[in-house]
Write a protein that holds these residues in place. Structure first.
Motif, PDB file in Angstrom:
ATOM      1  N   VAL A  26       0.838  -1.198   0.000  1.00 51.65           N
ATOM      2  CA  VAL A  26       0.000   0.000   0.000  1.00 51.65           C
ATOM      3  C   VAL A  26       0.873   1.247   0.000  1.00 51.65           C
ATOM      4  O   VAL A  26       0.618   2.205  -0.752  1.00 51.65           O
ATOM      5  CB  VAL A  26      -0.953   0.007   1.207  1.00 51.65           C
ATOM      6  CG1 VAL A  26      -1.734   1.317   1.272  1.00 51.65           C
ATOM      7  CG2 VAL A  26      -1.909  -1.174   1.138  1.00 51.65           C
ATOM      8  N   ARG A  27       1.910   1.247   0.832  1.00 51.48           N
ATOM      9  CA  ARG A  27       2.794   2.412   0.888  1.00 51.48           C
ATOM     10  C   ARG A  27       3.460   2.660  -0.466  1.00 51.48           C
ATOM     11  O   ARG A  27       3.650   3.810  -0.874  1.00 51.48           O
ATOM     12  CB  ARG A  27       3.856   2.216   1.980  1.00 51.48           C
ATOM     13  CG  ARG A  27       3.289   2.264   3.397  1.00 51.48           C
ATOM     14  CD  ARG A  27       4.386   2.617   4.410  1.00 51.48           C
ATOM     15  NE  ARG A  27       5.493   1.674   4.337  1.00 51.48           N
ATOM     16  CZ  ARG A  27       5.580   0.552   5.058  1.00 51.48           C
ATOM     17  NH1 ARG A  27       4.605   0.247   5.897  1.00 51.48           N
ATOM     18  NH2 ARG A  27       6.617  -0.237   4.950  1.00 51.48           N
ATOM     19  N   ARG A  28       3.808   1.576  -1.168  1.00 52.00           N
ATOM     20  CA  ARG A  28       4.433   1.756  -2.480  1.00 52.00           C
ATOM     21  C   ARG A  28       3.456   2.417  -3.456  1.00 52.00           C
ATOM     22  O   ARG A  28       3.822   3.317  -4.215  1.00 52.00           O
ATOM     23  CB  ARG A  28       4.924   0.421  -3.015  1.00 52.00           C
ATOM     24  CG  ARG A  28       5.612   0.527  -4.371  1.00 52.00           C
ATOM     25  CD  ARG A  28       6.574  -0.598  -4.586  1.00 52.00           C
ATOM     26  NE  ARG A  28       7.614  -0.603  -3.591  1.00 52.00           N
ATOM     27  CZ  ARG A  28       8.675   0.205  -3.595  1.00 52.00           C
ATOM     28  NH1 ARG A  28       8.806   1.114  -4.543  1.00 52.00           N
ATOM     29  NH2 ARG A  28       9.586   0.129  -2.649  1.00 52.00           N
ATOM     30  N   TRP A  29       2.215   1.972  -3.455  1.00 51.11           N
ATOM     31  CA  TRP A  29       1.205   2.605  -4.301  1.00 51.11           C
ATOM     32  C   TRP A  29       1.049   4.085  -3.950  1.00 51.11           C
ATOM     33  O   TRP A  29       1.035   4.953  -4.819  1.00 51.11           O
ATOM     34  CB  TRP A  29      -0.134   1.905  -4.116  1.00 51.11           C
ATOM     35  CG  TRP A  29      -0.376   0.717  -4.990  1.00 51.11           C
ATOM     36  CD1 TRP A  29      -0.344  -0.594  -4.634  1.00 51.11           C
ATOM     37  CD2 TRP A  29      -0.725   0.722  -6.380  1.00 51.11           C
ATOM     38  NE1 TRP A  29      -0.640  -1.400  -5.696  1.00 51.11           N
ATOM     39  CE2 TRP A  29      -0.893  -0.623  -6.785  1.00 51.11           C
ATOM     40  CE3 TRP A  29      -0.929   1.738  -7.310  1.00 51.11           C
ATOM     41  CZ2 TRP A  29      -1.229  -0.969  -8.086  1.00 51.11           C
ATOM     42  CZ3 TRP A  29      -1.278   1.391  -8.608  1.00 51.11           C
ATOM     43  CH2 TRP A  29      -1.421   0.052  -8.988  1.00 51.11           C
ATOM     44  N   VAL A  30       0.903   4.370  -2.658  1.00 50.25           N
ATOM     45  CA  VAL A  30       0.678   5.751  -2.219  1.00 50.25           C
ATOM     46  C   VAL A  30       1.872   6.623  -2.571  1.00 50.25           C
ATOM     47  O   VAL A  30       1.720   7.737  -3.095  1.00 50.25           O
ATOM     48  CB  VAL A  30       0.386   5.784  -0.708  1.00 50.25           C
ATOM     49  CG1 VAL A  30       0.360   7.230  -0.206  1.00 50.25           C
ATOM     50  CG2 VAL A  30      -0.940   5.097  -0.405  1.00 50.25           C
ATOM     51  N   ASP A  31       3.089   6.130  -2.312  1.00 53.25           N
ATOM     52  CA  ASP A  31       4.293   6.909  -2.633  1.00 53.25           C
ATOM     53  C   ASP A  31       4.385   7.179  -4.131  1.00 53.25           C
ATOM     54  O   ASP A  31       4.784   8.268  -4.551  1.00 53.25           O
ATOM     55  CB  ASP A  31       5.541   6.166  -2.163  1.00 53.25           C
ATOM     56  CG  ASP A  31       5.659   6.109  -0.647  1.00 53.25           C
ATOM     57  OD1 ASP A  31       4.933   6.857   0.032  1.00 53.25           O
ATOM     58  OD2 ASP A  31       6.473   5.300  -0.148  1.00 53.25           O
TER      59      ASP A  31
END
Length: 468
Positions: free
Chosen positions: A228-233
């Motif tokens: 999720v963090r990779r998508w958001v970043d």
């Protein structure tokens, strides 16, 4: 195997027959109770796109299909039994969805009540008439909101000729790879029915069960998940993915789509390109992305490639032959300005890093980070811009595709972006796309594809494509 829009399909004349569900199956569908399995994230997103476009008065072609030849005049009774066995093997085809307030309710019929029977659909004296009747039949019979969500049949010809088998299904129950699997499985079942033997097919699990797993996994994924963090970043770091050249479109608008198919590499060139990528520590898919990045930089001045790539989610052996929509998107970003050799290393590293996001759908990201909803997917009716790579040589039966005139089919549609499907076959590698019919896109998309082909062939010939 060609993936073509049905408007470009050129079957030969003959007698058109369909395989219609028997009365018992239709009655079971009319009385079907609710089924507990939810739709997968992809299924729900797909159906909500259909509903949104329908409400706005826009057309959306949502089916995928195949057509292939078998020797002689088809034994329709044997093929009806074969198709019955094939559908029972893939229970997703026995299900459909109905809107229920703000949710989608799955319904299903029992496998044992399903059967089909051949019915005549007319004799046609031209290939264009066959195509148009087939197009109408598939388009009207493949809604995810009713059952059956598929149609099938054949074009019959003489004993010394070939017959053409066809199948179309709503995308919610199939994807491009699943469609290619129809060929070998249905042929094997048909030959078994004709010979009285048994088709040697591996066991397969149901996409309905996969959908349950998909939702259970999503429910356990929180905002702090690395994927999720990779998508958001990715979405916070720069502009949303899109075609690097001007398409002459406005956000949220759709235009009639112009279908394009272009050969990129022949078999020898594809092998040479793969070898060049391998020497640089990368795979073929990374090489394709690197070539796209170099092309975007040289024609559009784009310094970093930012795109969504399709990855399969058949990560367990039981899903390998499943009919369903078993893919996801991953966000990929790398530098594009230093030539192919540098770009392909960056692409390979970006793919490896992004795979930690392969288990997180963009739909789940929007649930956990709703402030990104208008960026990840601009509107309910919008599709995600993406690049797909498929190595068809690994698909069962692919050696026979050319001899059997195997074609992947889809309906025409509107376009606001440029999605790319790059397919490697035994004899060639080609790209398929559909672009919006605007003056700018008519100039820029062919120019981009021609340049992409030049980059790929230069790498195949010399091992690199230095920065221009």
């Amino acid at each position: 195997m060609r993936m073509i829009e049905i408007t470009g399909y050129a079957p030969r004349p003959g007698e058109l027959v369909g395989f219609r569900p028997a009365a018992g199956a239709v009655a079971a569908a009319e009385a079907a109770p609710a089924h507990p399995a939810p739709p997968s994230h992809l299924q729900e997103n797909h159906i909500r796109r259909i509903l949104a476009n329908r409400a706005a008065g826009r057309t959306q072609s949502s089916w995928v299909g195949v057509a292939f030849d078998v020797p002689g005049r088809l034994d329709t009774a044997a093929m009806a039994r074969a198709f019955t066995a094939w559908v029972r093997r893939h229970p997703t085809l026995l299900t459909w969805f109905t809107p229920d307030g703000d949710r989608l309710q799955r319904r299903a019929i029992p496998a044992e009540v399903f059967a089909v029977e051949p019915v005549p659909l007319g004799t046609y004296g031209s290939g264009a008439d066959v195509r148009d009747r087939l197009w109408q039949h598939i388009s009207s019979g493949t809604s995810p909101l009713s059952w059956p969500s598929f149609v099938a049949g054949a074009v019959l010809r003489g004993a010394g000729d070939t017959s053409t088998v066809w199948f179309g299904v709503d995308h919610s129950h199939s994807d491009g790879y699943s469609a290619t699997l129809v060929f070998a499985e249905l042929r094997a079942l048909y030959e078994a029915e004709r010979s009285g033997g048994k088709a040697l097919l591996p066991p397969v699990d149901s996409y309905v069960d996969y959908c349950v797993q998909d939702r259970e996994r999503a429910a356990l994924t929180g905002a702090d998940d690395p994927g999720v963090r990779r998508w958001v970043d990715f979405y916070r770091a720069g502009p949303p993915p899109g075609f690097p050249l001007d398409l002459g479109t406005e956000p949220g608008t759709g235009h009639p789509g112009v279908p394009v198919e272009m050969q990129l590499l022949d078999a020898a060139e594809a092998d040479a390109f793969a070898d060049a990528c391998k020497r640089l520590g990368a795979g073929f898919m990374a090489g394709v992305l690197a070539a796209l990045a170099v092309t975007g930089h040289e024609l559009g001045g784009v310094g970093r490639y930012r795109g969504l790539s399709v990855v399969h989610t058949r990560t367990e052996r039981r899903w390998q032959r499943t009919q369903g929509w078993l893919v996801n998107l991953i966000p990929v970003e790398f530098a594009a300005a230093d030539g192919f050799a540098q770009a392909v290393v960056g692409a390979q590293e970006a793919l490896a890093t992004a795979r930690e996001a392969a288990g997180v759908t963009p739909m789940r990201v929007m649930e956990l980070a709703p402030e990104l909803a208008g960026t990840v997917q601009p509107g309910t009716a919008a599709a995600y811009p993406m690049v797909s790579y498929l190595d068809g040589r690994h698909v069962p039966g692919s050696r026979d595709w050319a001899a059997a005139n195997f074609n992947g089919l889809e309906g025409p549609g509107t376009s606001g972006e440029v999605n790319l499907w790059v397919n490697r076959l035994w004899d060639r590698t080609y790209v398929k796309t559909r672009y919006p019919d605007t003056p700018a896109a008519r100039r820029n998309v062919p120019r981009f594809l021609n340049h992409l082909r030049d980059v790929l062939r230069t790498v195949a010939r010399t091992g690199d494509h230095p920065s221009a």
